[in-house]
Structures are given as C-alpha cells and as structure tokens.
Design a protein around this motif. Structure first.
Motif, PDB file in Angstrom:
ATOM      1  N   VAL A 181       0.977  -1.151   0.077  1.00 58.15           N
ATOM      2  CA  VAL A 181      -0.047   0.121  -0.072  1.00 58.15           C
ATOM      3  C   VAL A 181       1.002   1.172  -0.078  1.00 58.15           C
ATOM      4  N   ALA A 182       0.517   2.291  -0.744  1.00 57.02           N
ATOM      5  CA  ALA A 182       1.171   3.580  -0.768  1.00 57.02           C
ATOM      6  C   ALA A 182      -0.092   4.491  -0.383  1.00 57.02           C
ATOM      7  N   VAL A 183       0.560   5.456   1.018  1.00 58.50           N
ATOM      8  CA  VAL A 183      -0.383   6.328   1.314  1.00 58.50           C
ATOM      9  C   VAL A 183       0.063   7.681   1.312  1.00 58.50           C
ATOM     10  N   SER A 184      -0.798   8.773   1.512  1.00 60.22           N
ATOM     11  CA  SER A 184      -0.424  10.146   1.440  1.00 60.22           C
ATOM     12  C   SER A 184      -1.689  11.049   2.106  1.00 60.22           C
ATOM     13  N   THR A 185      -1.204  11.994   2.686  1.00 54.31           N
ATOM     14  CA  THR A 185      -2.237  12.838   3.393  1.00 54.31           C
ATOM     15  C   THR A 185      -1.912  14.261   3.163  1.00 54.31           C
ATOM     16  N   THR A 186      -2.759  15.032   2.835  1.00 56.16           N
ATOM     17  CA  THR A 186      -2.404  16.470   2.602  1.00 56.16           C
ATOM     18  C   THR A 186      -1.135  16.700   1.897  1.00 56.16           C
ATOM     19  N   ALA A 187      -0.839  16.430   1.151  1.00 58.80           N
ATOM     20  CA  ALA A 187       0.574  16.386   0.633  1.00 58.80           C
ATOM     21  C   ALA A 187       0.866  16.566  -0.948  1.00 58.80           C
ATOM     22  N   LEU A 188      -0.127  15.686  -1.816  1.00 60.96           N
ATOM     23  CA  LEU A 188       0.262  15.486  -3.079  1.00 60.96           C
ATOM     24  C   LEU A 188      -0.136  16.811  -3.966  1.00 60.96           C
ATOM     25  N   HIS A 189      -1.002  17.626  -3.333  1.00 59.72           N
ATOM     26  CA  HIS A 189      -1.435  18.704  -3.958  1.00 59.72           C
ATOM     27  C   HIS A 189      -0.285  19.714  -4.485  1.00 59.72           C
ATOM     28  N   TRP A 190       0.620  19.432  -3.481  1.00 64.38           N
ATOM     29  CA  TRP A 190       1.711  20.256  -3.699  1.00 64.38           C
ATOM     30  C   TRP A 190       2.702  20.251  -5.250  1.00 64.38           C
ATOM     31  N   LEU A 191       2.282  18.934  -5.760  1.00 61.72           N
ATOM     32  CA  LEU A 191       3.353  18.569  -6.740  1.00 61.72           C
ATOM     33  C   LEU A 191       2.351  19.145  -8.122  1.00 61.72           C
ATOM     34  N   PRO A 192       3.323  19.716  -8.996  1.00 61.56           N
ATOM     35  CA  PRO A 192       2.532  20.018 -10.360  1.00 61.56           C
ATOM     36  C   PRO A 192       2.281  18.749 -10.942  1.00 61.56           C
ATOM     37  N   HIS A 217       9.666  26.045  -6.346  1.00 66.85           N
ATOM     38  CA  HIS A 217       8.452  25.393  -6.029  1.00 66.85           C
ATOM     39  C   HIS A 217       7.549  26.443  -5.527  1.00 66.85           C
ATOM     40  N   HIS A 218       6.294  26.391  -6.108  1.00 69.74           N
ATOM     41  CA  HIS A 218       5.196  27.618  -6.231  1.00 69.74           C
ATOM     42  C   HIS A 218       4.138  27.250  -5.599  1.00 69.74           C
ATOM     43  N   GLY A 219       4.133  26.281  -4.567  1.00 70.77           N
ATOM     44  CA  GLY A 219       2.944  26.045  -3.772  1.00 70.77           C
ATOM     45  C   GLY A 219       1.944  25.000  -4.188  1.00 70.77           C
ATOM     46  N   SER A 220       0.681  25.312  -3.815  1.00 73.11           N
ATOM     47  CA  SER A 220      -0.366  24.150  -4.300  1.00 73.11           C
ATOM     48  C   SER A 220      -0.676  24.219  -5.656  1.00 73.11           C
ATOM     49  N   GLU A 221      -0.277  23.211  -6.414  1.00 75.44           N
ATOM     50  CA  GLU A 221      -0.268  23.256  -7.725  1.00 75.44           C
ATOM     51  C   GLU A 221      -1.043  22.024  -8.583  1.00 75.44           C
ATOM     52  N   SER A 222      -1.641  21.209  -7.777  1.00 72.47           N
ATOM     53  CA  SER A 222      -2.537  20.118  -8.282  1.00 72.47           C
ATOM     54  C   SER A 222      -3.583  19.774  -7.388  1.00 72.47           C
ATOM     55  N   GLY A 223      -4.484  21.086  -7.325  1.00 69.34           N
ATOM     56  CA  GLY A 223      -5.757  20.796  -6.281  1.00 69.34           C
ATOM     57  C   GLY A 223      -7.130  20.308  -6.837  1.00 69.34           C
ATOM     58  N   ASN A 224      -7.120  19.762  -8.152  1.00 69.63           N
ATOM     59  CA  ASN A 224      -8.451  19.213  -8.642  1.00 69.63           C
ATOM     60  C   ASN A 224      -8.302  17.980  -8.630  1.00 69.63           C
ATOM     61  N   LEU A 225      -9.269  17.151  -8.550  1.00 68.40           N
ATOM     62  CA  LEU A 225      -9.554  15.932  -8.552  1.00 68.40           C
ATOM     63  C   LEU A 225      -9.471  15.410  -9.711  1.00 68.40           C
ATOM     64  N   SER A 226      -9.794  15.891 -10.828  1.00 70.02           N
ATOM     65  CA  SER A 226      -9.439  15.333 -12.139  1.00 70.02           C
ATOM     66  C   SER A 226      -8.084  15.069 -12.710  1.00 70.02           C
ATOM     67  N   THR A 227      -7.129  16.101 -12.041  1.00 66.47           N
ATOM     68  CA  THR A 227      -5.573  16.108 -12.175  1.00 66.47           C
ATOM     69  C   THR A 227      -5.093  14.782 -11.556  1.00 66.47           C
ATOM     70  N   HIS A 228      -5.556  14.398 -10.470  1.00 71.32           N
ATOM     71  CA  HIS A 228      -5.170  13.290  -9.646  1.00 71.32           C
ATOM     72  C   HIS A 228      -5.491  11.801 -10.731  1.00 71.32           C
ATOM     73  N   VAL A 229      -6.964  11.810 -10.921  1.00 71.89           N
ATOM     74  CA  VAL A 229      -7.290  10.718 -11.581  1.00 71.89           C
ATOM     75  C   VAL A 229      -6.756  10.533 -12.980  1.00 71.89           C
ATOM     76  N   THR A 230      -6.540  11.597 -13.711  1.00 71.58           N
ATOM     77  CA  THR A 230      -5.959  11.303 -15.156  1.00 71.58           C
ATOM     78  C   THR A 230      -4.577  10.909 -14.900  1.00 71.58           C
ATOM     79  N   ALA A 231      -3.695  11.499 -13.947  1.00 77.04           N
ATOM     80  CA  ALA A 231      -2.322  11.026 -13.741  1.00 77.04           C
ATOM     81  C   ALA A 231      -2.369   9.557 -13.186  1.00 77.04           C
ATOM     82  N   LEU A 232      -3.333   8.923 -12.498  1.00 76.22           N
ATOM     83  CA  LEU A 232      -3.400   7.464 -11.894  1.00 76.22           C
ATOM     84  C   LEU A 232      -3.970   6.671 -13.369  1.00 76.22           C
ATOM     85  N   ARG A 233      -4.708   7.102 -13.901  1.00 78.84           N
ATOM     86  CA  ARG A 233      -5.004   6.443 -15.161  1.00 78.84           C
ATOM     87  C   ARG A 233      -3.697   6.222 -16.094  1.00 78.84           C
TER      88      ARG A 233
END
Length: 259
Positions: free
Chosen positions: A119-130, A219-235
C-alpha cells in the motif's frame, strides 16, 4: 546549532498537528478511514507501506499504532519536517524516513526494498506537486507497488473544473464543519507555525536548508488541487479502479488499485 531532542520534536509535532486541524476539522476521522482502508486492503497483517510526502510522520506513527507489524517507509524532501519525524520516532521498529524528491525520476529504485509494496499512502501532501510531478511519481510508484496494490490519498481535491455547482456545495460543507469545530477561535495557521520555527534556534538551520531547497526547485505552492488532475495522472500510470472511499465536502480519501 543545538541538538534536536525527542521531547522538542514531540512538542513541535503536536503543534504541527493542531495547526493542520485548522485546515482539516475532521483530520483524525480521515486518518482513521485511511488506516481502516490499509488494514482492509493490504491483505496481510505486516504490510509494506510507503508514506508519500510524510511530513513529520503524523500518519506513519498512527499507522504503526494500529498495525505494529507493518513496515512504513516515510518519504519527504523537507529537511525540517524529516528532522522532526526522525527525532520523535528515533528507534521505532518498522519505521524509516527517506529524504527524496518524489518529482524526480528514479526515486523508487533508491529505496532498496526487499519485497513489493502493498500500500502507498499520502495525506495533505500531493496537491503540492505540479501535474508533471504527479505523473512521474505515479509511474515510479508502479515500479515498486505489487499487482493488486493499493494507493490511498487523503487531501482536499476540488471538482470546480468539471462540476462547479457541486464544488460550491462541497466548500460550504467544509466551511460549516470548520465553524462548528473552531467556533471559539482557530488554532495558529501555517504561516504562524513557520514563523515560530524561524524564531527557534534549534530549528533555524533546518529552516534555512528548507528555503534553499524550495528556491532551487522553483516550488510554487499548491499546484494540483483538482480531483481530475489526480485521476488522470493515476490512469496514465496504469492504475485501474479509481474512486473515493471517504468524503466530507471537498476533503476526500481517493483510492486506486494497480492491476
């Protein structure tokens, strides 16, 4: 620079947790849901878990409290938060911290793992990644995550780009929960916590190194705050089933399974 003791680290992490609760009034509930999912989805009592963007180890410590047979590799690139975690959890069985940039290709191969990750986990962190950093991170993760392995990400992930009316309601739910939780006054915020760090001679050197790294990485702060960005990257990385296991407003526990 004075040495960072376990007691000092514990005090700063307790203050960190309180500060984070100001942005997440149901933070402990989300931790509980995430660890429930690890316990249910790992398929063994001694899972190998990666904690991505671990900060000072708030999630890693709670995970090992519940699953003491687990092995947790906690990864971050913030030297100050890593130092707090290492000092607080020094000698704790099953936990090690790694100083790695998740945006960089090749980070997974440096971990020296003796078996695939469950399992890989994360919490309140990955929105910082472009977005490009997310794609790199998920591609690397697939190199070490076992078939059927689980990815769990607790974060504020918005739907404003695809469902603006629902996004407005989600934000309203979050705002109401925050007012109920902190009606008598908010805890210190992110900026106040870091300002206090600046004033502490034990941590000032680590803060300077943090600022140096941040500037070098642009680093420019929070860069990936949309759910769709994460879902697209996972797919794009090849994850199959992707969905939300827990949600309160725009605060979600996003899950994905590697085929």
């Amino acid at each position: 620079m004075p040495a960072l003791s376990r007691e000092v680290a514990q005090d700063w992490i307790a203050r960190w947790d309180r500060q984070q609760e100001g942005y997440l009034p149901d933070r402990e509930e989300r931790f509980t849901a995430l660890i429930d999912a690890v316990e249910a989805g790992a398929g063994r009592p001694d899972p190998l878990v990666l904690d991505l963007g671990c900060g000072p180890g708030s999630l890693a410590g709670r995970l090992l409290d519940r699953l003491p047979e687990a092995t947790v590799v906690a990864i971050d690139a913030d030297p100050l938060l890593l130092a707090l975690g290492r000092a607080c959890h020094a000698g704790r069985p099953g936990l090690r911290f790694e100083d790695l940039d998740l945006r960089a290709a090749g980070w997974a191969s440096t971990l020296g793992l003796d078996r695939p990750v469950d399992v890989a986990v994360s919490t309140t962190a990955l929105h910082w990644l472009p977005e490009a950093g997310l794609r790199t991170m998920f591609a690397e993760l697939c190199l070490v995550l076992r078939p059927g392995g689980l990815f769990l990400n607790g974060d504020h992930l918005d739907v404003e780009d695809v469902s603006p009316a629902l996004a407005k309601i989600e934000h309203a739910i979050y705002d109401r929960a925050t007012r109920r939780r902190f009606g008598e006054g908010m805890p210190e915020d992110w900026r106040q916590w870091w300002d206090a760090v600046d004033a502490d001679p034990v941590l000032s050197g680590l803060r300077a190194e943090r600022e140096r790294r941040s500037a070098a990485a642009a680093h420019h702060g929070s860069e990936s705050g949309n759910l769709s960005t994460h879902v697209t990257a996972l797919r794009g990385a090849g994850f199959a089933e992707i969905g939300t296991l827990w949600q309160n407003g725009n605060n979600r526990l996003l899950a994905a399974v590697r085929p």
